[in-house]
Design a protein around this motif. Structure first.
Motif, PDB file in Angstrom:
ATOM      1  N   ILE A 106       0.858  -1.182   0.000  1.00 49.40           N
ATOM      2  CA  ILE A 106       0.000   0.000   0.000  1.00 49.40           C
ATOM      3  C   ILE A 106       0.894   1.231   0.000  1.00 49.40           C
ATOM      4  O   ILE A 106       1.916   1.281   0.690  1.00 49.40           O
ATOM      5  CB  ILE A 106      -0.942   0.020   1.233  1.00 49.40           C
ATOM      6  N   GLY A 107       0.544   2.214  -0.810  1.00 52.98           N
ATOM      7  CA  GLY A 107       1.313   3.450  -0.830  1.00 52.98           C
ATOM      8  C   GLY A 107       0.962   4.324   0.359  1.00 52.98           C
ATOM      9  O   GLY A 107       0.122   3.986   1.180  1.00 52.98           O
ATOM     10  N   TYR A 108       1.626   5.456   0.470  1.00 54.59           N
ATOM     11  CA  TYR A 108       1.325   6.334   1.584  1.00 54.59           C
ATOM     12  C   TYR A 108       1.479   7.789   1.170  1.00 54.59           C
ATOM     13  O   TYR A 108       2.258   8.140   0.285  1.00 54.59           O
ATOM     14  CB  TYR A 108       2.204   6.034   2.796  1.00 54.59           C
ATOM     15  N   ALA A 109       0.687   8.610   1.831  1.00 53.57           N
ATOM     16  CA  ALA A 109       0.724  10.066   1.654  1.00 53.57           C
ATOM     17  C   ALA A 109       1.011  10.689   3.006  1.00 53.57           C
ATOM     18  O   ALA A 109       0.893  10.040   4.049  1.00 53.57           O
ATOM     19  CB  ALA A 109      -0.612  10.564   1.109  1.00 53.57           C
ATOM     20  N   ASP A 110       1.407  11.963   3.014  1.00 51.90           N
ATOM     21  CA  ASP A 110       1.535  12.674   4.282  1.00 51.90           C
ATOM     22  C   ASP A 110       0.149  12.769   4.915  1.00 51.90           C
ATOM     23  O   ASP A 110      -0.801  13.233   4.293  1.00 51.90           O
ATOM     24  CB  ASP A 110       2.115  14.069   4.068  1.00 51.90           C
ATOM     25  N   VAL A 111       0.049  12.343   6.175  1.00 48.76           N
ATOM     26  CA  VAL A 111      -1.245  12.312   6.841  1.00 48.76           C
ATOM     27  C   VAL A 111      -1.865  13.696   6.917  1.00 48.76           C
ATOM     28  O   VAL A 111      -3.045  13.882   6.623  1.00 48.76           O
ATOM     29  CB  VAL A 111      -1.092  11.702   8.254  1.00 48.76           C
ATOM     30  N   PHE A 112      -1.069  14.696   7.275  1.00 48.28           N
ATOM     31  CA  PHE A 112      -1.575  16.068   7.391  1.00 48.28           C
ATOM     32  C   PHE A 112      -0.613  16.974   6.644  1.00 48.28           C
ATOM     33  O   PHE A 112       0.555  17.085   7.007  1.00 48.28           O
ATOM     34  CB  PHE A 112      -1.670  16.478   8.864  1.00 48.28           C
ATOM     35  N   ASN A 113      -1.105  17.611   5.592  1.00 49.74           N
ATOM     36  CA  ASN A 113      -0.216  18.412   4.750  1.00 49.74           C
ATOM     37  C   ASN A 113      -1.055  19.413   3.972  1.00 49.74           C
ATOM     38  O   ASN A 113      -2.259  19.527   4.187  1.00 49.74           O
ATOM     39  CB  ASN A 113       0.577  17.505   3.817  1.00 49.74           C
ATOM     40  N   VAL A 114      -0.368  20.148   3.087  1.00 46.37           N
ATOM     41  CA  VAL A 114      -1.075  21.081   2.220  1.00 46.37           C
ATOM     42  C   VAL A 114      -2.246  20.354   1.563  1.00 46.37           C
ATOM     43  O   VAL A 114      -2.117  19.207   1.141  1.00 46.37           O
ATOM     44  CB  VAL A 114      -0.121  21.638   1.140  1.00 46.37           C
ATOM     45  N   PHE A 115      -3.390  21.005   1.533  1.00 46.17           N
ATOM     46  CA  PHE A 115      -4.631  20.374   1.113  1.00 46.17           C
ATOM     47  C   PHE A 115      -4.469  19.672  -0.229  1.00 46.17           C
ATOM     48  O   PHE A 115      -4.184  20.305  -1.252  1.00 46.17           O
ATOM     49  CB  PHE A 115      -5.732  21.432   1.028  1.00 46.17           C
ATOM     50  N   ALA A 116      -4.602  18.337  -0.217  1.00 43.28           N
ATOM     51  CA  ALA A 116      -4.548  17.487  -1.413  1.00 43.28           C
ATOM     52  C   ALA A 116      -3.173  17.435  -2.050  1.00 43.28           C
ATOM     53  O   ALA A 116      -3.050  17.132  -3.225  1.00 43.28           O
ATOM     54  CB  ALA A 116      -5.607  17.921  -2.427  1.00 43.28           C
ATOM     55  N   ALA A 117      -2.101  17.679  -1.271  1.00 46.97           N
ATOM     56  CA  ALA A 117      -0.761  17.766  -1.844  1.00 46.97           C
ATOM     57  C   ALA A 117      -0.279  16.466  -2.471  1.00 46.97           C
ATOM     58  O   ALA A 117       0.531  16.490  -3.401  1.00 46.97           O
ATOM     59  CB  ALA A 117       0.233  18.218  -0.771  1.00 46.97           C
ATOM     60  N   ASP A 118      -0.729  15.315  -1.989  1.00 46.39           N
ATOM     61  CA  ASP A 118      -0.198  14.034  -2.452  1.00 46.39           C
ATOM     62  C   ASP A 118      -1.007  13.407  -3.565  1.00 46.39           C
ATOM     63  O   ASP A 118      -0.841  12.229  -3.856  1.00 46.39           O
ATOM     64  CB  ASP A 118      -0.088  13.066  -1.277  1.00 46.39           C
TER      65      ASP A 118
END
Length: 817
Positions: free
Chosen positions: A125-137
């Motif tokens: 499973i991939g991953y994104a920053d949990v909390f970051n610039v809105f929709a950055a990932d």
């Protein structure tokens, strides 16, 4: 998913806000970089705490300078994922991935995915920053500023074009904006340091995995519940605005037959915390987002990511939704819905060319929240407080037995009225669906809050007289307290203690406790005519006291171990508890049904009915306001000519000594003694005794009868008046066995205990019954000598039955003095 994948095209979902800013009318509280430390990558289901910062400048042009400040009393939201319904196990791995995660993300096959490579065919499973610039990932076209509004008081612009022409203010959106930064410079530089625009709005990356549906071959056009996302605020908020970015995803691959296959799906959010159907409204958004009641949905038939028409992918839904009202939490049910396509949800390596492992597929979307910055506020909650002020030592209305109490607005029937120091109403607001209320823009001053079903038109400029403090039928106040710790203001009246509001004060936790009232069950029971001074326990022959309470005992049942109040006493009999007379208004705590009894006196026996009333007292110490009537009835034929106080058959060797006593006789003629044996089909008269004729004092009588061995005799009295009418006594059994019993019972009569001696070896069951056949006590003993305590029993005649393990029984008559 089962195996590895070959060559395919994976079209991602979701988006991000642009970095342009526009003028705003009023300062707003928003999620920004400093709101949360959850800047790390990697999927998680742990709760995320996010602080709101004040966007005090609301600049009219883009800037990289900070525009946010902290409040002295910061608003904090904790976002959690609860009620997870689905999960999947990674291929060739024991790792279980929940259906909803923070920071999850798609992966492609190993051959094409260099960001999340895997060996040995293990699915990743991939991953994104949990909390970051809105929709950055989300690597797709980003949502634009003109798709968002941060202030709930700004004019709504509705749906705007999906045009790629930039973040213009078309559609009337010229004051309120949610901001974001695009491109890799706006996110994490790999060292955990944010390097994007300082004024960017932030959001939570949330991932709805499609893999669980692929695992079970779910219908490709179905809608499936995954769980709940809960946004819980540390104080009530008014009209929060929920921002959504990138609802929608797709999956494409080239099959072994060289054909291209596609599937499309989208996450949907359903507000489910009691808000009415009209609570949600769309402030701004692209052409794909829509509201269906309180459901946030994507109306595009191919929701395959991207918000801008100029991009090859443009099917995702993005926008801002205002939730009108006052809330301490928002609960969104999360669904994944399939749309069009020629296969369902995801695919495995066996059907895809040139891949060495399965991809991981789903919908990555973003969540953020904003609202107008409050000035001065007074807010609180209404709790269902089942134990009132009884949870010592302080009487906490926020909790019961150490557990957080639920909240309520009783179906929208409650109002909070803000009162000035003269007790007049200066503001009125309905209690929100989650039991919270909020007064905004409160002038500096001293106030109190009233909880009632009566709204008021009073204002700060024109106060009005406070209405009556009243709750809906079936509800009662349990206490009030200002603060989120244990305590109460000492007076249960539906009105808080004073609250002093100063400049910029945010006064929270002005709380109320209420509860639903208990209900007691009425009874009407019928028994045979009782003898004088007969004592019957309300635990078998007569029913136990029962009732219900929505908080303590929702279904009607025995009130054993609970509290009961005897509100009125019988006028013609005596009510006893644990052998002592009960007084009117007495509250019996830890009620034991075996200890509540009725003793029938002369008046009761003559009338044919007795009754009392009782009320269930719940855990809050509040009694049923409409006590139940408990009635006992028996046959009534007018004033009794003979009141029989006692009748017993006592064996003396093989002679039956029948003894009886009357307490009153009117026109009595005689007593005929009757007997029944197995050899007869009916009772036969064996003798008679002349009655006294008229008496108001006790009279004693006796009659002797010779019995045969090994025959059971059943004796009764026929009590005859001078006019020939008659009534019967109870039946008294007796027998004369041929063998001499080895069992002795003494003393008899007894004032307190009896000793049973000579019991057979092995197990013996000893039971004691009243003359009416009601079981009083029972014991199983292996001793040859044992004791039964009759101290608390009423005076009278009892039957003692002794049965050994061979089934042989003996019956003795015991007289309790």
């Amino acid at each position: 998913m089962k195996k590895a994948i070959l060559k395919f095209t994976l079209l991602l979902l979701a988006f991000v806000a642009t970095n342009s800013l526009f003028a705003q009318v009023r300062p707003t509280l928003e999620w920004v970089k400093e709101s949360s430390p959850n800047f790390v990558s990697g999927y998680s289901t742990s709760n995320i705490s996010v602080s709101f910062l004040n966007d005090f400048l609301n600049p009219t042009v883009p800037t990289n300078a900070p525009t946010y400040t902290y409040d002295a009393n910061p608003l904090v939201a904790v976002v959690s994922i609860v009620n997870q319904q689905r999960s999947t196990t990674l291929t060739n791995s024991s790792t279980v991935v929940p259906g909803i995660t923070f920071g999850g993300r798609n992966t492609s096959d190993q051959a094409n995915d260099t960001e999340f490579p895997s060996s040995n065919g293990v699915q990743t499973i991939g991953y994104a920053d949990v909390f970051n610039v809105f929709a950055a990932d989300i690597p797709a076209s980003k949502p634009l500023n003109n798709m968002y509004i941060t202030s709930p008081t700004a004019a709504a612009v509705g749906q705007t074009s999906n045009s790629s022409g930039g973040s213009s203010t078309t559609g009337g959106f010229d004051t309120q904006n949610i901001t974001g930064a695009q491109g890799p410079a706006a996110v994490n530089n790999g060292s955990g340091v944010f390097v994007g625009d300082e004024d960017a709005n932030f959001g939570l990356a949330i991932y709805t995995a499609a893999e669980p549906l692929a695992d079970i071959s779910a219908a490709s056009n179905g809608r499936f519940y995954y769980g709940d996302v809960v946004i819980k605020f540390n104080r009530p908020v008014k009209d929060p605005v929920v921002h959504i970015g990138g609802l929608g995803g797709s999956y494409s691959y080239i099959g072994l037959d060289a054909n291209t296959y596609n599937t499309y799906f989208t996450t949907e959010l359903e507000l489910s915390n009691g808000a009415t159907a009209s609570s949600s409204s769309l402030l701004a958004g692209n052409l794909n987002i829509a509201l269906q009641g309180n459901n946030i949905v994507n109306t595009n038939a191919t929701p395959n990511a991207g918000s801008v028409l100029g991009d090859v992918t443009y099917g995702a839904a993005s926008g801002s939704v205002k939730v009108s009202g006052t809330y301490t939490k928002l609960v969104y049910k999360i669904f994944l819905k399939g749309t069009t396509g020629n296969f369902g949800w995801s695919q495995t390596q066996a059907n895809i060319t040139s891949a060495t492992r399965d991809p991981f597929n789903g919908d990555l979307w973003y969540l953020s929240v904003s609202l107008d910055k409050p000035t001065q506020q007074v807010s609180g909650n209404v709790f269902i407080d089942r134990d009132g002020l009884k949870d010592l030592p302080l009487g906490d209305i926020n909790k019961s037995a150490g557990v957080d109490n639920p909240t309520t607005n009783i179906g929208g029937s409650l109002f909070a009225n803000l009162l000035n120091t003269s007790g007049q109403v200066v503001a009125s607001t309905p209690i929100g669906p989650d039991g919270s209320y909020l007064f905004d823009n409160v002038p500096v001053g001293t106030y109190s809050v009233q909880l009632t079903t009566n709204a008021s038109a009073g204002t700060y400029a024109s106060p009005t007289t406070a209405p009556t403090t009243v709750l809906p039928t079936g509800w009662a106040n349990t206490g009030e307290f200002v603060g989120n710790v244990a305590g109460n203001d000492g007076t249960v009246n539906g009105k808080s203690s004073s609250v002093v509001v100063g400049i910029s004060d945010i006064k929270v936790e002005v709380n109320f406790g209420i509860e639903r009232l208990p209900d007691s069950d009425p009874y009407t029971s019928y028994i045979a005519t009782p003898l004088l001074n007969t004592v019957i326990t309300l635990n078998g022959v007569l029913p136990v006291l029962t009732g219900s309470d929505p908080e303590d005992q929702p279904a009607s049942g025995s009130l054993a171990t609970k509290s009961v109040q005897i509100t009125t006493l019988p006028t013609n009999s005596q009510l006893l508890y644990a052998g002592s007379p009960v007084y009117a208004g007495q509250i019996i705590t830890s009620y034991d049904p075996a200890l509540l009894q009725i003793r029938f006196n002369v008046a009761a026996v003559a009338i044919g009915e007795t009754q009392f009333t009782y009320a269930y007292v719940d855990a809050a110490g509040i009694a049923d306001p409409t006590p139940a009537v408990y009635i006992v009835k028996w046959p009534y034929q007018g004033p009794l000519p003979i009141i029989l106080e006692e009748f017993a058959a006592i064996k003396n060797n093989c002679t039956a000594n029948l003894v009886w006593k009357t307490s009153s006789e009117i026109n009595s003629d005689k007593f005929e003694v009757e007997v029944l044996t197995k050899a007869n089909t009916d009772f036969a008269t064996i003798g008679s005794v002349i009655a006294s004729g008229a008496s108001s004092s006790s009279k004693n009588y006796q009659f002797s009868y010779a019995m045969q061995a090994d025959v059971v005799y059943y004796f009764r009295l026929k009590m005859i008046k001078k006019d020939g009418t008659f009534t019967y006594s109870k039946i008294a059994p007796l027998s004369c066995e041929n063998r001499k019993s080895e069992i002795s019972v003494y003393p008899n009569p007894t004032p307190n205990t009896i000793t049973i001696e000579g019991l057979a070896k092995g197990k013996n069951i000893v039971t004691l019954y009243t003359n009416q056949g009601r079981l009083v006590t029972s014991l199983t003993t292996s001793k040859v000598k044992d004791v039964i305590d009759m101290t608390t029993l009423a005076s009278g005649t009892y039957m003692l039955k002794i049965t050994n393990e061979n089934g042989t029984s003996e019956v003795r008559t015991i007289v309790k003095q």
